[in-house]
Structure formats: structure tokens, C-alpha cells
Design a protein around this motif. Sequence first.
Motif, short mmCIF file in Angstrom:
data_model
loop_
_atom_site.label_atom_id
_atom_site.label_comp_id
_atom_site.label_asym_id
_atom_site.label_seq_id
_atom_site.Cartn_x
_atom_site.Cartn_y
_atom_site.Cartn_z
N ILE A 143 41.26 32.08 29.17
CA ILE A 143 42.64 31.60 29.09
C ILE A 143 42.82 30.51 30.14
N ILE A 144 43.29 29.35 29.70
CA ILE A 144 43.43 28.18 30.57
C ILE A 144 44.86 27.68 30.46
N ASP A 145 45.50 27.45 31.58
CA ASP A 145 46.93 27.18 31.63
C ASP A 145 47.16 26.03 32.61
N GLY A 191 35.07 45.57 32.21
CA GLY A 191 36.20 45.96 33.04
C GLY A 191 36.49 45.00 34.17
N ARG A 192 35.98 43.76 34.06
CA ARG A 192 36.22 42.77 35.12
C ARG A 192 36.70 41.45 34.54
N ALA A 193 37.71 40.89 35.21
CA ALA A 193 38.19 39.54 34.89
C ALA A 193 38.44 38.81 36.18
N ILE A 194 38.50 37.48 36.10
CA ILE A 194 38.71 36.66 37.29
C ILE A 194 39.57 35.46 36.92
N SER A 229 28.34 35.35 33.94
CA SER A 229 28.94 36.02 32.78
C SER A 229 28.42 37.44 32.61
N ASP A 230 27.36 37.79 33.33
CA ASP A 230 26.91 39.18 33.34
C ASP A 230 27.80 40.05 34.22
N THR A 231 28.60 39.42 35.07
CA THR A 231 29.52 40.13 35.97
C THR A 231 30.93 40.18 35.42
N PHE A 232 31.42 39.05 34.88
CA PHE A 232 32.80 38.95 34.40
C PHE A 232 32.84 38.80 32.89
N GLY A 233 33.72 39.57 32.26
CA GLY A 233 33.86 39.47 30.81
C GLY A 233 34.99 38.57 30.38
N ALA A 234 35.91 38.27 31.29
CA ALA A 234 37.05 37.41 30.97
C ALA A 234 37.38 36.57 32.19
N ALA A 235 37.93 35.38 31.93
CA ALA A 235 38.25 34.47 33.04
C ALA A 235 39.43 33.61 32.67
N GLY A 236 40.14 33.17 33.70
CA GLY A 236 41.29 32.30 33.49
C GLY A 236 41.41 31.25 34.57
N SER A 237 42.28 30.30 34.30
CA SER A 237 42.55 29.24 35.27
C SER A 237 44.01 28.84 35.15
N MET A 238 44.67 28.68 36.30
CA MET A 238 46.04 28.20 36.35
C MET A 238 46.05 26.90 37.15
N SER A 239 46.32 25.79 36.44
CA SER A 239 46.35 24.47 37.10
C SER A 239 45.04 24.20 37.83
N GLY A 240 43.93 24.55 37.21
CA GLY A 240 42.64 24.47 37.88
C GLY A 240 42.10 23.05 38.02
N GLY A 241 41.41 22.82 39.15
CA GLY A 241 40.71 21.55 39.36
C GLY A 241 39.36 21.61 38.68
N VAL A 242 39.36 21.57 37.36
CA VAL A 242 38.16 21.88 36.58
C VAL A 242 37.16 20.73 36.49
N ASP A 243 37.54 19.57 36.99
CA ASP A 243 36.60 18.47 37.17
C ASP A 243 36.94 17.82 38.51
N TYR A 272 46.99 38.77 29.04
CA TYR A 272 45.77 38.40 28.33
C TYR A 272 44.60 39.31 28.74
N PHE A 273 44.46 39.54 30.03
CA PHE A 273 43.36 40.39 30.51
C PHE A 273 43.56 41.84 30.08
N ASN A 274 44.81 42.29 30.08
CA ASN A 274 45.08 43.64 29.61
C ASN A 274 44.62 43.81 28.15
#
Length: 276
Positions: free
Chosen positions: A217-219, A138-141, A159-173, A268-270
Motif C-alpha cells: 500500500i503506497i500513499d 504476521g509481519r508488516a512494515i 520479503s522472507d521477513t515481511f509479508g506486507a509493506a507500506g509507504s506514506m509520502s515516501g522518498g522512494v527515489d 490494510y495490514f489488518n
Amino acid sequence: MKVSLIKKLLLCICVIVFYVSNLRASTVDTILTTSTAMKKQIKAVVILPDTYKSGERFPVVYLLHGYGGSYAYFTKVTPAIKALADQYKMILVCADANVSSWYLDSPVDPKWKYETYVATELVNWIDQHYSTIANRSGRAITGLSMGGHGALSLAFKHSDTFGAAGSMSGGVDIRPFPDNWLISERLGTQASFPDRWKENSVVENIYRIKANLLSLIIDCGKDDFFYNVNMELHERLLYANIPHDFIIRPGAHTSTYWANSITFQLLYFNNFFNKK
């Protein structure tokens, strides 16, 4: 007379519909949470769906702002999220992580422990004070820019806390940007501490997750300065056989782009929350 009467009746109906619709609207609370790790209180915004008082337990999506932002960003710039909270019957929590924390527990300054705050202290506070589904199902971030980095980094590590995650224009590196956004104040300079910069880049933390462990989900916009690092993350996830949704659309690093992105992310999270 008949036409006039019809007009009056229509006006009354419109007024009644407007009144009833406003009786059932999302509630926006500004709350004061406590961080024991940093010995201070921190504000957050909580958006409750219009059905919150039904006695049910609700899933929660944590929204992380970008560099220079605050807990108030999403409600000011993307007010449509209030209606989306109603539509999907989810609680939205807009966290605050100072303007430049990068959602890290800083090895340079112990006063900056925003990984601990968001992933542990804030989650626990929300579960204690609201009617939530208090487990990873029941948690996403998700988040934008610095918050996109934060959301994926925290989800990979917790990952024991969040089951789903996303990024919008993330500074992933963060490594291609050694002089930007006060990152060196959180980690020390890249020249002096290259391992820290590597360990705190999302692309180098894929090893922490297994296939189907997280729904991702990564955007990112095609014209965004983070486009290349998001493409690299996508390729690495493919190589590691990690399922994920990856979206590239026309657009740059702008609030207009993120206002569009958040609609896809919450849908997506829904779907994640309602999967059998």
C-alpha cells in the motif's frame, strides 16, 4: 427527587464505564534493544493491544519515522494508533533509526547499519520478548517520508521477513535530491557514487519482488514534493504487474496527512493478517 436520582445514577454509570474502559487499554512500553552490528543499544516503542494478555500470538506492524524523527514520533504525533492497536489486535513497534540513517547499511560509515538492525536484529528481539506471529504472514512494515523509503526498501530486500509493506509520502527515489537530508553522508555523493544511489532507490529494486509476493500500500499527497517519485513507482509497479494499492489524496508533507494515512495503512495490514 426522581430527576436528581436519575442524574446521580447516570453519573455513576459514566464513571464505571470510564474506569472499565481504562482497565482495557493498550500498553505503551519504551524498550531498550541491542544492535550487535552497531555495538550499541537502541530504544523503541512497543504498543500492545488491550487483549495482549489473552495468551494468543499477535501480528506485528513496524512503524518507521521520517528524517529528523525518532522512535517516539508516532505516539506523540499520532496518538490514535493506540486505539487502532486495540481495534485490530496487533502489536505496533516504533523503531528508531537515528535522524538520518535512511534505513541503510552505509558503505561510507560501518557504524550505520540500520538495515541490519531493523530488518533482522529488531525483528528477532521483538519475537524473543513478545508473543508474536513470528513469520512473514504476521509481519508488516510501513513508514513516512524517509521511513516510507525504508519500509519499502527493507520489504523488497527482506520479503522472507515481511509479508506486507507500506509507504506514506515516501522518498522512494533519492536521486532527484542529491543535496538533501544528509543522504550523501550515508552513501557518498551522487556524483561520485551514482550506482550506490541507484541501488538504494526503491524504484530500482522492484526486480527483487514477484507478483503477489508482497502486499503493498503506497500513499502520497498531491501537493507533496515526493509526489512525482511516487507516481513513477506506481507506474513501474503496474508495468511489472505487481499488485498494489495506490492512494493519492489532497495534502502535503505534513503530520496531519500522515495521521490520516496511518488509519488506512493499519486497516490494510489488518486485512492482510486476516486473509484466508
